[in-house]
Design an enzyme around this catalytic site. Sequence first.
Site, PDB file in Angstrom:
ATOM      1  N   CYS A 120     -18.756   4.679   6.080  1.00  0.00           N
ATOM      2  CA  CYS A 120     -18.689   3.209   6.113  1.00  0.00           C
ATOM      3  C   CYS A 120     -17.657   2.776   7.160  1.00  0.00           C
ATOM      4  O   CYS A 120     -16.616   2.200   6.843  1.00  0.00           O
ATOM      5  CB  CYS A 120     -18.342   2.667   4.733  1.00  0.00           C
ATOM      6  SG  CYS A 120     -18.743   0.920   4.506  1.00  0.00           S
TER       7      CYS A 120
ATOM      8  N   LYS B 117       0.831  -1.209   0.000  1.00  0.00           N
ATOM      9  CA  LYS B 117       0.000   0.000   0.000  1.00  0.00           C
ATOM     10  C   LYS B 117       0.857   1.246   0.000  1.00  0.00           C
ATOM     11  O   LYS B 117       0.628   2.190  -0.765  1.00  0.00           O
ATOM     12  CB  LYS B 117      -0.924   0.007   1.216  1.00  0.00           C
ATOM     13  CG  LYS B 117      -1.831   1.240   1.280  1.00  0.00           C
ATOM     14  CD  LYS B 117      -2.194   1.621   2.689  1.00  0.00           C
ATOM     15  CE  LYS B 117      -1.056   2.330   3.397  1.00  0.00           C
ATOM     16  NZ  LYS B 117      -1.437   2.898   4.700  1.00  0.00           N
TER      17      LYS B 117
ATOM     18  N   CYS C 177     -26.450  -1.440  -1.643  1.00  0.00           N
ATOM     19  CA  CYS C 177     -25.270  -2.020  -0.984  1.00  0.00           C
ATOM     20  C   CYS C 177     -25.617  -3.398  -0.448  1.00  0.00           C
ATOM     21  O   CYS C 177     -26.537  -3.545   0.348  1.00  0.00           O
ATOM     22  CB  CYS C 177     -24.806  -1.125   0.161  1.00  0.00           C
ATOM     23  SG  CYS C 177     -23.464  -1.864   1.134  1.00  0.00           S
TER      24      CYS C 177
ATOM     25  N   CYS D 134     -25.132   3.457   7.866  1.00  0.00           N
ATOM     26  CA  CYS D 134     -25.874   3.076   6.660  1.00  0.00           C
ATOM     27  C   CYS D 134     -27.046   4.014   6.386  1.00  0.00           C
ATOM     28  O   CYS D 134     -27.387   4.274   5.231  1.00  0.00           O
ATOM     29  CB  CYS D 134     -26.379   1.635   6.778  1.00  0.00           C
ATOM     30  SG  CYS D 134     -25.052   0.412   6.864  1.00  0.00           S
TER      31      CYS D 134
ATOM     32  N   CYS E 254     -25.983   6.819   4.252  1.00  0.00           N
ATOM     33  CA  CYS E 254     -25.277   6.460   3.022  1.00  0.00           C
ATOM     34  C   CYS E 254     -26.207   6.470   1.822  1.00  0.00           C
ATOM     35  O   CYS E 254     -27.295   5.869   1.853  1.00  0.00           O
ATOM     36  CB  CYS E 254     -24.636   5.079   3.190  1.00  0.00           C
ATOM     37  SG  CYS E 254     -23.705   4.549   1.732  1.00  0.00           S
TER      38      CYS E 254
END
Length: 254
Positions: A232, A162, A248, A239, A242
Amino acid sequence: PRRSRRRKSLAIAYEPGQGDGAEPRRARWEPRDWREQLERIREMRRSRDAPVDEMGVHKCYDSSAPPQVMRYQVLLALMLSSQTKDQVTSAAMLRLRRRGLTVDSVLQMDDETLGQIIYPVGFWRNKVKYIKQTTAILKQKYGGDIPSTVEELVQLPGVGPKMAHLAMHIAWDSVAGIAVDTHVHRISNRLKWVKKETKNPEETRVALEEWLPRDLWKEINWLLVGFGQQTCLPVHPRCSQCLNQDICPAAKKL
């Protein structure tokens, strides 16, 4: 008894372009609704007010420094950021920069002093060791600069995939792959952006690169990290706030 004269039918495999008919093209797998999900995440990230936006690695280096020094500072910020909140990394980098953050200044600094400056970043004792080892390698092997390939970057002590991909993005403005951290890993699995559940960020990187268009590889880390910091969340994701809650796969389970 007479043997059957019937010939067994043989399946004939043609090379592309041969045979009577064109070989059917295998459709590339891609997740359901991903384009709409991505656009909605862009909308939620439009304000650019997550910790990564204000204190991420791209904000931690001295943009007025010579390019070689700037690249070194980017790599150092990435090494400090592992298992550490952006706010803590940013503060540690600011303290380092006040002392003049270069390859030579770090090599001249004793371990105790370096530890005091970067504390309380996660695993700071290990990071002192890795920073000193990596900085010495950069001085000896790369003339004080950082490597310009992922393959060489991940050979440095304390530098993982990463970090290497983000170093390529930020320091070299080159996209060699997708930078996947815990946020990108978690959200990719929740949205089913991987064919099957992946166990770690590196598996997620490979899975995403198989289908995600290359022109999105640089953007996806920034988008999902901020989304993961604000909405998230690892535990108790928001949620209800969102825009993707209706499309989702994980929304109803969480």
